[in-house]
Structure formats: C-alpha cells, structure tokens
Design a protein around this motif. Structure first.
Motif, PDB file in Angstrom:
ATOM      1  N   ALA A 167       0.831  -1.205   0.000  1.00  0.00           N
ATOM      2  CA  ALA A 167       0.000   0.000   0.000  1.00  0.00           C
ATOM      3  C   ALA A 167       0.866   1.254   0.000  1.00  0.00           C
ATOM      4  O   ALA A 167       0.475   2.293  -0.517  1.00  0.00           O
ATOM      5  CB  ALA A 167      -0.926  -0.009   1.212  1.00  0.00           C
ATOM      6  N   CYS A 168       2.084   1.159   0.561  1.00  0.00           N
ATOM      7  CA  CYS A 168       2.940   2.335   0.673  1.00  0.00           C
ATOM      8  C   CYS A 168       3.732   2.600  -0.601  1.00  0.00           C
ATOM      9  O   CYS A 168       4.440   3.594  -0.690  1.00  0.00           O
ATOM     10  CB  CYS A 168       3.900   2.170   1.848  1.00  0.00           C
ATOM     11  N   LYS A 169       3.652   1.684  -1.585  1.00  0.00           N
ATOM     12  CA  LYS A 169       4.366   1.926  -2.840  1.00  0.00           C
ATOM     13  C   LYS A 169       3.410   2.086  -4.009  1.00  0.00           C
ATOM     14  O   LYS A 169       3.833   2.186  -5.147  1.00  0.00           O
ATOM     15  CB  LYS A 169       5.337   0.775  -3.136  1.00  0.00           C
ATOM     16  N   THR A 170       2.107   2.064  -3.731  1.00  0.00           N
ATOM     17  CA  THR A 170       1.114   2.140  -4.789  1.00  0.00           C
ATOM     18  C   THR A 170       0.464   3.523  -4.771  1.00  0.00           C
ATOM     19  O   THR A 170      -0.115   3.920  -3.756  1.00  0.00           O
ATOM     20  CB  THR A 170       0.045   1.053  -4.586  1.00  0.00           C
ATOM     21  N   LEU A 171       0.582   4.247  -5.879  1.00  0.00           N
ATOM     22  CA  LEU A 171      -0.032   5.562  -5.952  1.00  0.00           C
ATOM     23  C   LEU A 171      -1.511   5.419  -6.288  1.00  0.00           C
ATOM     24  O   LEU A 171      -1.898   4.537  -7.063  1.00  0.00           O
ATOM     25  CB  LEU A 171       0.658   6.424  -7.008  1.00  0.00           C
ATOM     26  N   ILE A 172      -2.319   6.292  -5.711  1.00  0.00           N
ATOM     27  CA  ILE A 172      -3.765   6.219  -5.931  1.00  0.00           C
ATOM     28  C   ILE A 172      -4.079   6.366  -7.414  1.00  0.00           C
ATOM     29  O   ILE A 172      -4.936   5.679  -7.950  1.00  0.00           O
ATOM     30  CB  ILE A 172      -4.467   7.303  -5.085  1.00  0.00           C
ATOM     31  N   LYS A 173      -3.344   7.239  -8.124  1.00  0.00           N
ATOM     32  CA  LYS A 173      -3.640   7.448  -9.542  1.00  0.00           C
ATOM     33  C   LYS A 173      -3.415   6.181 -10.371  1.00  0.00           C
ATOM     34  O   LYS A 173      -4.005   6.009 -11.425  1.00  0.00           O
ATOM     35  CB  LYS A 173      -2.817   8.610 -10.101  1.00  0.00           C
ATOM     36  N   ASP A 174      -2.564   5.290  -9.873  1.00  0.00           N
ATOM     37  CA  ASP A 174      -2.273   4.074 -10.629  1.00  0.00           C
ATOM     38  C   ASP A 174      -3.323   2.986 -10.436  1.00  0.00           C
ATOM     39  O   ASP A 174      -3.343   2.001 -11.165  1.00  0.00           O
ATOM     40  CB  ASP A 174      -0.896   3.522 -10.239  1.00  0.00           C
ATOM     41  N   VAL A 175      -4.166   3.136  -9.422  1.00  0.00           N
ATOM     42  CA  VAL A 175      -5.193   2.112  -9.197  1.00  0.00           C
ATOM     43  C   VAL A 175      -6.592   2.697  -9.340  1.00  0.00           C
ATOM     44  O   VAL A 175      -7.576   2.043  -9.037  1.00  0.00           O
ATOM     45  CB  VAL A 175      -5.050   1.445  -7.800  1.00  0.00           C
ATOM     46  N   THR A 176      -6.675   3.934  -9.794  1.00  0.00           N
ATOM     47  CA  THR A 176      -7.976   4.553  -9.982  1.00  0.00           C
ATOM     48  C   THR A 176      -8.350   4.514 -11.455  1.00  0.00           C
ATOM     49  O   THR A 176      -7.592   4.957 -12.304  1.00  0.00           O
ATOM     50  CB  THR A 176      -7.957   6.026  -9.505  1.00  0.00           C
TER      51      THR A 176
END
Lengths: 156, 267
Positions: B100-109
């Motif tokens: 969760a700490c290496k995943t950007l919100i824009k990449d999973v939205t």
C-alpha cells in the motif's frame, strides 16, 4: 465489565472471553510433518524430469502418429482392421505404438496427479481421486500392451 | 548568485507537471472498498465503502491512514516504515498483491463511463488466516522461511577479516537479496492457496540467496529441503509471484534456478 467505587475499570474482568470467536478461514498451518518428516526420495524431481523428457519425445510420436493416421494416403477413411493389421505386422510400428501408449498414459496420469494435488483440498478426496486415477491408468496401459503383443490379424 | 532555471521552450509540459510546479493540487474523490472482518462481532467479512477526497499522487496507504484517523478508528492493518522497506503492508489492492505504501492512488484509480472514479478494493492477502480486517496470521509464512535455514552456514574458523567475494559471485544471487519478506509473492501463489503446505516463493527466494552464495557451504542441505514433496517441484510457473513482487525480484526465475541446481548438481 466491572467498575470499582472510584470508577476505575477492573482490567482483569475486561479480557474478552474468546478473542477469536469467529475465524474467517480455517488456519492453513504448516504441520509438523511438512518440514520435519521429509521424504528421502527423489520422486517429485524424477516426475518433473519425466514430464519434460516424455513431452519432447511425445511431440514427435504423437504428431507422426496423427499425420500417418489422418493425413497421408487418403486420410482417416483408409483406417480399417486391415490397415492396423498391416502396420502391426512390423515390429517398428509395434514399438512406436507401445512407447506412445506408455509415455502418453504416464505423462497424462502424472499431469492429473498434480492437478489433484493442486485442487483437491481434503486428504480423503485426494486419496480416492488418486486411487481412481491409478486404477484407470494401470487398466489402460495393461490392456493396450496386451493388445499390441497379442494382436491376431486372422481373428474370425 | 544565479539560480539554475528550466528552459521552458525545450521541455515539454504535461498537465501534471504544470500542476506540480504551480503547487496546485487537483483533488479527486475516491471510494475505498475495504473487506472488513472483526472476529468478535460477526462471523462473516463485509465490504465497507469509505469516501474521501485525496490527491491522486498520494499513496494508497495515505488514504487508508486517513480512513483510520478521520472516519473509522477500528480499521486494522499493519504498516511500519511506510516507505516500502519493512514489507508489513502487503495487501490485495484491486485484486493484485501490492504494498500500500508503494502504490499511488492514480495508478489504481479507473474512471467509469460517467467519469466517476471506480472504487478501489482493498482486502487482506490470500491463503492465510485473517485475524482482523487486513491483518493475517503470518506464522505459516515465517515457518516456511525458517525451514530453509536463511543464514550463512560455514565450516572451520571464521576469518579475522571479512569474507571476500568477487563482483561476479555477488551478481549470482544479488537479485534475491532484495526480498523484504512482505509475503506478496507467497500469498499470490495458487499452489499455496490450496493447502498452505507448499514452501512458497518467498522461502525459495531466500534459500536461493544462500544456495548461490559462494561463501556459503549449506547449499546441499537447503537443496535437500526444497527437494521435498512440498518443495520447488510444486511450482507451476504461473508467474503470479514475479508479478506481485514489489521489489521486482525475478521470483519464478529464482525457483527455476533452484530446480536446475537440484538436477545438475547431482547428475
């Protein structure tokens, strides 16, 4: 939860009676036997190697078989009792078919064994599926071998 | 004193770069759909939606933190360093194991056809007992890790100086030293999901790290352990582990190298 006269919570009573009253999934623990009692055999390695080596041989055996049976000399319509009898008169085709039978059956059976290991969860299910698999494999291999060696072209 | 400046005419500008330079933050509204489970309250897990407005350049962990701090303090998850080093916040985000700490919100939205952001699903990693919300029992995972003896095994007296190793020898196992034991690989492995008896990719990666270390003398023991019924031969090379690894370790390749070593070192 009990409180005393000055309002302090008595911690001894506040421990939940059963912290894990519900479990979302049964614990999938590594058992003692998983790491302790180790099989000293190389069976899994040999099975893995067998899959690769038999696969390579089967590519030629099966493709050759399919081309001879279905493509050359008028295709599938030529296959008859006489055609089979003619082929099995030669030891070469007997050996070809025998090798193909054994390799394909063991290759397929070992593949099914890994599928059972991967998908059956209960030990009982695994055991009975494997019993069924071994029975079917042994029956087919023995019957096929018997036919290849005892084939009688003059059968009435 | 002169300050270095960016030549505006030479560098192409994106909207995101413009926003970053001007300090503007384009906030978006997202929904976190978290699979929650409380063993003291209900036998079933439930999906709960949390709406919040975030900067898409933030990480998923930031969003989860905001949910815990601002909306529901009972949300339970593990995180320590929050910078992709400790490996404690591996979770299943949109069906894929990630930190969760290496995943950007824009990449999973992703936006649906009305231009509204689709919910981001977050659940605990699979194949291990869920204790609460996103926290799982890691004991089986670490048991498998301990079973491969992940420490230097040598004979004779220890040298008084460090153990010298050539650059070439280091490169042989360098890739597998990057493991942070987050369990993203093992909990993405379908063979591990079945009954949890398989050693799992993480244990094999850490065995690989010592098997191919020229300074180590315990390779034969570790190979024997992984020659087990539940060892490397259960690997089906589905590459789920390689896809899941947040450190980019070539996990499946490492497992295949252990298989090859088992065959070539003996015959």
């Amino acid at each position: 939860m009990a409180t005393d006269s000055i309002g302090n919570v008595e911690l001894t009573d506040s421990t939940p009676t059963d912290a894990t009253a519900f479990l979302i999934e049964p614990p999938r623990k590594r058992t003692k036997t998983t790491s302790g009692r180790r099989s000293r055999t190389n069976f899994e390695m040999l099975a893995w190697l067998f899959m690769r080596l038999s696969g390579i041989v089967l590519v030629f055996l099966v493709l050759g078989h399919l081309i001879i049976q279905l493509v050359l000399d008028g295709g599938v319509s030529k296959i008859s009792f006489a055609f089979v009898a003619g082929r099995w008169a030669s030891p070469f085709w007997q050996a070809w078919d025998l090798l193909m039978l054994w390799l394909a059956m063991l290759h397929g059976a070992n593949g099914m064994r890994t599928v059972i290991n991967d998908y059956a969860e209960r030990p009982g299910t695994r055991f009975w599926l494997k019993v069924l698999l071994v029975a079917a494999t042994v029956f087919t291999v023995l019957l096929g071998t018997l036919v290849i060696f005892t084939f009688d072209p003059n059968i009435s | 004193m002169s300050t270095p400046t960016i030549d505006d005419t030479a560098t192409p500008h994106s909207a995101a770069l413009d926003a970053a330079e001007s300090g503007e933050v384009e906030l978006i509204t997202i929904t976190l759909r978290i699979r929650r489970f409380n063993p003291e309250e209900h036998p079933d897990a439930v999906w709960v939606d949390y709406q919040l407005t975030v900067d898409p350049k933030e990480r998923v962990l930031d969003a989860i933190n905001r949910v815990k701090w601002e909306q529901d303090g009972t949300l339970t998850y593990r995180r320590s360093c929050a910078h992709g080093v400790c490996g404690s916040d591996a979770m299943r985000i949109n069906g894929k194991n990630r930190l969760a700490c290496k995943t950007l919100i824009k990449d999973v939205t992703a936006l649906d056809k009305n231009g509204v952001a689709k919910p981001i699903t977050i659940e605990a990693i699979k194949g291990m007992t869920v204790l609460k919300d996103l926290v799982v029992d890691m004991d089986p995972f670490f048991q498998a890790y301990r079973d491969v003896m992940p420490f230097l095994i040598t004979t004779g007296n220890a040298p008084t100086r460090e153990r010298i190793q050539s650059e070439e020898d280091v490169q042989r196992f360098e890739d597998t030293t990057k493991c942070i034991l987050c369990a993203a690989c093992t909990s993405s492995c379908p063979v591990f999901w079945n009954d949890g008896q398989y050693f799992g990719p993480a244990a094999i990666v850490n065995a690989h790290r010592f098997i191919f270390d020229s300074r180590d003398e315990g390779a034969e023991q570790r190979l024997e352990i992984l020659n087990d019924r539940e060892g490397v031969w259960r690997c089906r090379t589905t590459f789920n582990c390689t896809d899941a690894c947040p450190r980019g370790i070539e996990v499946t390749k490492a497992i295949q190298e252990v298989k090859r070593a088992l065959i070539t070192r003996r015959y």
